[in-house]
Design a protein around this motif. Structure first.
Motif, PDB file in Angstrom:
ATOM      1  N   SER A 182      -4.921  12.770   2.786  1.00 56.64           N
ATOM      2  CA  SER A 182      -3.980  11.845   2.179  1.00 56.64           C
ATOM      3  C   SER A 182      -4.630  11.159   0.982  1.00 56.64           C
ATOM      4  O   SER A 182      -5.840  11.121   0.846  1.00 56.64           O
ATOM      5  CB  SER A 182      -3.523  10.798   3.196  1.00 56.64           C
ATOM      6  OG  SER A 182      -4.637  10.031   3.581  1.00 56.64           O
ATOM      7  N   THR A 226      -4.556   7.608  -1.239  1.00 57.96           N
ATOM      8  CA  THR A 226      -4.074   6.244  -1.341  1.00 57.96           C
ATOM      9  C   THR A 226      -3.807   5.953  -2.815  1.00 57.96           C
ATOM     10  O   THR A 226      -4.723   5.820  -3.613  1.00 57.96           O
ATOM     11  CB  THR A 226      -5.109   5.255  -0.783  1.00 57.96           C
ATOM     12  OG1 THR A 226      -5.452   5.675   0.534  1.00 57.96           O
ATOM     13  CG2 THR A 226      -4.556   3.848  -0.750  1.00 57.96           C
ATOM     14  N   SER A 242       4.076   2.296   2.024  1.00 60.11           N
ATOM     15  CA  SER A 242       3.609   2.741   3.342  1.00 60.11           C
ATOM     16  C   SER A 242       3.285   1.533   4.198  1.00 60.11           C
ATOM     17  O   SER A 242       3.386   1.570   5.410  1.00 60.11           O
ATOM     18  CB  SER A 242       2.351   3.588   3.192  1.00 60.11           C
ATOM     19  OG  SER A 242       2.520   4.547   2.193  1.00 60.11           O
ATOM     20  N   THR A 277       0.857  -1.181   0.000  1.00 62.92           N
ATOM     21  CA  THR A 277       0.000   0.000   0.000  1.00 62.92           C
ATOM     22  C   THR A 277       0.889   1.225   0.000  1.00 62.92           C
ATOM     23  O   THR A 277       1.936   1.243   0.650  1.00 62.92           O
ATOM     24  CB  THR A 277      -0.893   0.016   1.256  1.00 62.92           C
ATOM     25  OG1 THR A 277      -1.768  -1.112   1.194  1.00 62.92           O
ATOM     26  CG2 THR A 277      -1.725   1.280   1.327  1.00 62.92           C
ATOM     27  N   LYS A 278       0.517   2.210  -0.786  1.00 64.13           N
ATOM     28  CA  LYS A 278       1.265   3.464  -0.763  1.00 64.13           C
ATOM     29  C   LYS A 278       0.292   4.611  -0.555  1.00 64.13           C
ATOM     30  O   LYS A 278      -0.673   4.780  -1.308  1.00 64.13           O
ATOM     31  CB  LYS A 278       2.020   3.660  -2.082  1.00 64.13           C
ATOM     32  CG  LYS A 278       2.785   4.960  -2.171  1.00 64.13           C
ATOM     33  CD  LYS A 278       3.992   4.957  -1.247  1.00 64.13           C
ATOM     34  CE  LYS A 278       4.573   6.356  -1.102  1.00 64.13           C
ATOM     35  NZ  LYS A 278       5.691   6.372  -0.137  1.00 64.13           N
ATOM     36  N   VAL A 279       0.553   5.371   0.492  1.00 65.04           N
ATOM     37  CA  VAL A 279      -0.292   6.517   0.790  1.00 65.04           C
ATOM     38  C   VAL A 279       0.568   7.766   0.709  1.00 65.04           C
ATOM     39  O   VAL A 279       1.657   7.813   1.274  1.00 65.04           O
ATOM     40  CB  VAL A 279      -0.907   6.408   2.206  1.00 65.04           C
ATOM     41  CG1 VAL A 279      -1.795   7.608   2.501  1.00 65.04           C
ATOM     42  CG2 VAL A 279      -1.695   5.116   2.344  1.00 65.04           C
ATOM     43  N   TYR A 280       0.111   8.742  -0.039  1.00 61.36           N
ATOM     44  CA  TYR A 280       0.811  10.029  -0.073  1.00 61.36           C
ATOM     45  C   TYR A 280       0.094  10.983   0.861  1.00 61.36           C
ATOM     46  O   TYR A 280      -1.120  11.147   0.780  1.00 61.36           O
ATOM     47  CB  TYR A 280       0.796  10.628  -1.479  1.00 61.36           C
ATOM     48  CG  TYR A 280       1.605   9.859  -2.494  1.00 61.36           C
ATOM     49  CD1 TYR A 280       2.996   9.887  -2.447  1.00 61.36           C
ATOM     50  CD2 TYR A 280       0.991   9.131  -3.494  1.00 61.36           C
ATOM     51  CE1 TYR A 280       3.739   9.190  -3.378  1.00 61.36           C
ATOM     52  CE2 TYR A 280       1.737   8.437  -4.437  1.00 61.36           C
ATOM     53  CZ  TYR A 280       3.106   8.471  -4.371  1.00 61.36           C
ATOM     54  OH  TYR A 280       3.854   7.794  -5.292  1.00 61.36           O
ATOM     55  N   THR A 281       0.845  11.587   1.752  1.00 58.34           N
ATOM     56  CA  THR A 281       0.226  12.567   2.632  1.00 58.34           C
ATOM     57  C   THR A 281       0.638  13.954   2.182  1.00 58.34           C
ATOM     58  O   THR A 281       1.681  14.142   1.571  1.00 58.34           O
ATOM     59  CB  THR A 281       0.658  12.364   4.094  1.00 58.34           C
ATOM     60  OG1 THR A 281       2.076  12.200   4.091  1.00 58.34           O
ATOM     61  CG2 THR A 281       0.010  11.137   4.685  1.00 58.34           C
TER      62      THR A 281
END
Lengths: 322, 336
Positions: B23, B25, B66, B11-15
């Motif tokens: 954020s 996802t 993430s 999983t990659k989450v950009y905040t």
């Protein structure tokens, strides 16, 4: 037959490079009626974009327009002064370049950029009128009036591209040239953008030249297809003729190289490489790659002839019969 | 089965910023395994913003997930050190979309090819290095004498893109991540580049992750496909099944939007709901909910994958009569 809105005759463009003169466009002629959509296809370096730039008189040194005429309505663009040409752009003939969406100024609101475009090409419009015109243009490409006040970074790629189309149609040009308007967009957005161009084109009744190499897009969008090879027209026919029975061997190769759902895994590229414009083969420029090459092809350059069914083909296979 | 590459619930989450809680996802719980001894071509498809490029960046180790793990030959790629890291860098290569951006305009194109040769000590002499370069360029259909010694601005987009493929080729990689390699290239050259890629897989045993929005080329080159939409897997399986009989409404929209070079197959009549409208309505349910013509009440919770055949599954409640597949088992759906 109605009067053509665009008439190009014998257009000639060369680039002067260190290694010699490259003829990028060699005596291209074609005509387009009101509301007609023409697709201009060819490999990179075949002169598609040069053609667009020449029509706009935007060829920069070391390139030079060496001859020919471009008539829009009854104005000869090649005889205008630079000042007149500046005004003709956007009002008579508009150009949506490849990757147009990257041409928006990131620190200026969309609305101001659109008004700038109007100010540069017509003078004396009241500000309120201009604004109204811009919002109208935005609406015709399916964007909310709020976009007028936004900055480019607030928009997605497809929206930016539609803003550029809106700028292109601001002054209701008679001819719109779209140079690969969707090459950086994904399929869904591409379809949206093309449908926008289609609708807008019908609204203002302009003729459209779509430049690109995506034959699929051509099949979905245009009425006529012109295939270019090494700066010359190889074939000009209706989209139906082109897709059902292409005449020129290069057009045939192009059509058969198209992927479909039946021939999985068959990659039929066109053998050989596009010729360098600096050292074009003698005779027909396509002869080294042509599967149906004859003796005459190596020495005599074929002219563009009109066949019985109305299409134009430059190939010796058809000159003998004519 | 020795795994060349393994994604475990990545999983990659950009905040956005330190203080903001907003954020995005970009990639949501994706698991995928590529076997070392069975080179294959997997397509990852989706429109812009679907997480395709994020996946490429993760695979190349440019960004860290993430949550979840990415293993290369059994080792976590974020913890590779020394020689293992060098090997990873050599064996996993990339070809990117934009053939213009990767060149430094101040150097001739030779630079792009000589740097990896020097860096990985692939040649013992200048002559051998030259041979390597010429070999790679010829393999992608370029004339070395036309290419070497020239500057990027003197070459066309198609030529540059093939130089990029040649650069990857020089290193004899095991995995190639190709992010939209042909989207900016001529149709007639496209066939050549795709053929080159497929030759890599067949003859050199290179596995390829082919990232694209162009489902026609995906159909021709790949064995299996994963369709992403805003970071979630919408549909996955055998490329023939998915493209000829798309099940998920989103896949159907994608297939429907392909401009087929066929006069009898017009663009679909389905209305495209404008993407910009849906941006704000990001809920916890199915990502496609706001654009879906079949939206139902239960769609407010995301659907698991339902497997309608051995090699096809869609994440949509329209198919809830079929057995469920856990996201870990995605690889089982993909034929090799």
């Amino acid at each position: 037959m109605s009067n053509p809105v665009l008439q190009i005759s014998d257009l000639q463009v060369s680039y002067y490079t260190d290694t010699g003169r490259a003829t990028a466009l060699d005596g291209v002629s074609l005509a387009l009626n009101v509301g007609e959509k023409l697709g201009l296809v060819g490999e990179s370096g075949s002169g598609k974009s040069t053609m667009a730039l020449a029509m706009m008189r935007m060829i920069k040194p070391p390139g030079r327009i060496e001859g020919g005429r471009v008539l829009v309505g009854d104005t000869d663009l090649t005889s205008l002064t630079d000042e007149q040409m500046l005004r003709a752009r956007l009002s008579k003939i508009a150009y949506i370049p490849q990757g147009a969406m990257n041409s928006l100024n990131p620190v200026m609101r969309i609305g101001n950029q659109m008004m700038d475009a109007i100010k540069a090409h017509v003078s004396g419009d009241a500000k309120a009128d201009m604004r109204e015109r811009c919002v109208e243009a935005l609406e015709s490409v399916d964007l909310k009036p709020a976009v007028f006040k936004m900055y480019p970074h607030e928009l997605s790629g497809g929206m930016k591209q539609r803003v550029c189309i809106a700028i292109g149609i601001l002054l209701k040009p008679q001819v719109i040239i779209a140079d690969e308007p969707t090459s950086a967009l994904d399929v869904v957005t591409q379809r949206q953008v093309m449908e926008t161009i289609d609708r807008v084109q019908k609204q203002i009744g302009a003729a459209v030249i779509l430049i690109g190499h995506d034959m699929g897009l051509m099949a979905q969008f245009v009425d006529k297809v012109a295939v270019m090879y090494a700066g010359r027209l190889a074939e000009l026919s209706t989209v139906r003729q082109m897709f059902t029975s292409p005449a020129h061997p290069y057009a045939q190769a192009l059509i058969s190289s198209l992927p479909n759902l039946e021939n999985k895994g068959v990659f039929q590229g066109i053998p050989g490489l596009a010729p360098s414009l600096l050292r074009l083969p003698s005779g027909c420029a396509f002869h080294p790659r042509c599967p149906r090459v004859m003796d005459i092809c190596t020495s005599v350059r074929p002219d563009l002839n009109t066949l019985e069914d109305g299409r134009n083909v430059a190939c010796h296979l058809y000159t003998e019969k004519a | 089965m020795a795994a060349l590459l393994e994604l475990k619930n990545v999983t990659k989450v950009y905040t956005r910023g330190v203080l903001s809680r907003a954020s995005t996802t970009a990639l949501n719980d994706v698991s995928l395994t590529l076997a070392e001894n069975e080179p294959t071509i997997v397509t990852v498809a989706g429109e812009s913003g679907s997480g395709k490029t994020t996946l490429a960046m993760l695979l190349l180790g440019f960004i860290a997930p993430s949550a979840g793990q990415i293993l290369y030959q059994g080792q976590d790629i974020s913890r590779l050190g020394g020689a293992a890291r060098m090997a990873f860098r050599r064996e996993v290569q990339a070809v990117f979309q934009d053939p213009f951006a990767v060149f430094n305009p101040f150097y001739t194109v030779d630079h792009l090819l000589t740097v990896p040769i020097k860096k990985f000590k692939l040649a013992t002499s200048a002559k051998q290095a030259r041979e390597r370069m010429e070999e790679a360029l010829t393999a992608v259909g370029l004339r070395p004498e036309d290419i070497l010694g020239r500057f990027p601005h003197q070459l066309s987009g198609g030529q540059r893109q093939r130089i990029n493929v040649a650069r990857a080729l020089v290193l004899k990689p095991k995995l190639l991540v190709a992010d939209e390699p042909v989207s900016m290239v001529d149709a007639s050259l496209r066939a050549n580049i795709l053929e080159t890629l497929r030759g890599l897989q067949k003859n050199h045993g290179v596995s390829i992750i082919y990232i694209t929005h162009d489902l026609t080329t995906a159909f021709h080159i790949a064995k299996s496909i994963i369709v992403l939409y805003r970071g979630s897997v919408m549909e996955a399986g055998d490329v023939d099944a998915v493209i000829k009989h798309p099940q998920h409404p989103y896949t159907r929209l994608l297939i429907d939007s392909i401009p087929w070079p066929d006069l009898n197959r017009r663009w679909g009549e389905t209305e495209i709901k404008a993407k910009e409208m849906e941006q704000s309505a990001q809920g916890s349910g199915c990502k496609f909910l706001s654009r879906c013509p079949f939206a139902m009440n239960q769609c407010v919770t995301p659907a698991p994958l339902f497997r309608m055949s051995e090699h096809q599954a869609a994440s949509c409640y329209l198919y809830e009569q079929y057995p469920q597949v856990h996201s870990d088992q995605l690889t089982e759906l993909l034929p090799v």
